[in-house]
Design a protein around this motif. Structure first.
Motif: not given
Length: 108
Positions: A62, A66, A69
């Motif tokens: 993750t 992230a 993003s």
């Protein structure tokens, strides 16, 4: 991707979206793994689809997703090298605001 394949992906149960999307994109965008980081799914906000354990999809984190993003959010997509599964790989990251919270998907 043809319209029939797009409808198949959209109508798929949540657990089948990534495998169906991977199949639909396989000829147009060759890839080994597909990952999704969703800000609107408290049950399962991070999903991957790819090869068996030990291959890239099983080790994507993750934190790595992230990190993609902000760049993907700024333009709607980001293409280029990124760190995924502990290695530098070519990545296409897509960002969508189609739901109440943002969603970021990545192909590598």
């Amino acid at each position: 991707m043809d319209l029939t394949a797009a409808v198949d992906v959209i109508r798929a149960p949540l657990g089948e979206i990534l495998p169906r999307l991977s199949d639909a994109l396989s000829e147009t965008i060759p890839h080994r793994a597909l990952a999704e980081l969703s800000g609107n799914c408290p049950h399962s906000p991070f999903k991957t689809h790819g090869h068996p354990p030990g291959d890239p999809a099983s080790a994507i984190t993750t934190v790595e997703m992230a990190a993609l993003s902000p760049a993907a959010r700024a333009e709607g997509s980001r293409q280029g090298p990124a760190r995924m599964a502990g290695a530098e790989v070519p990545v296409l990251a897509l960002h969508s605001d189609a739901t109440a919270r943002a969603r970021c998907s990545s192909l590598s």
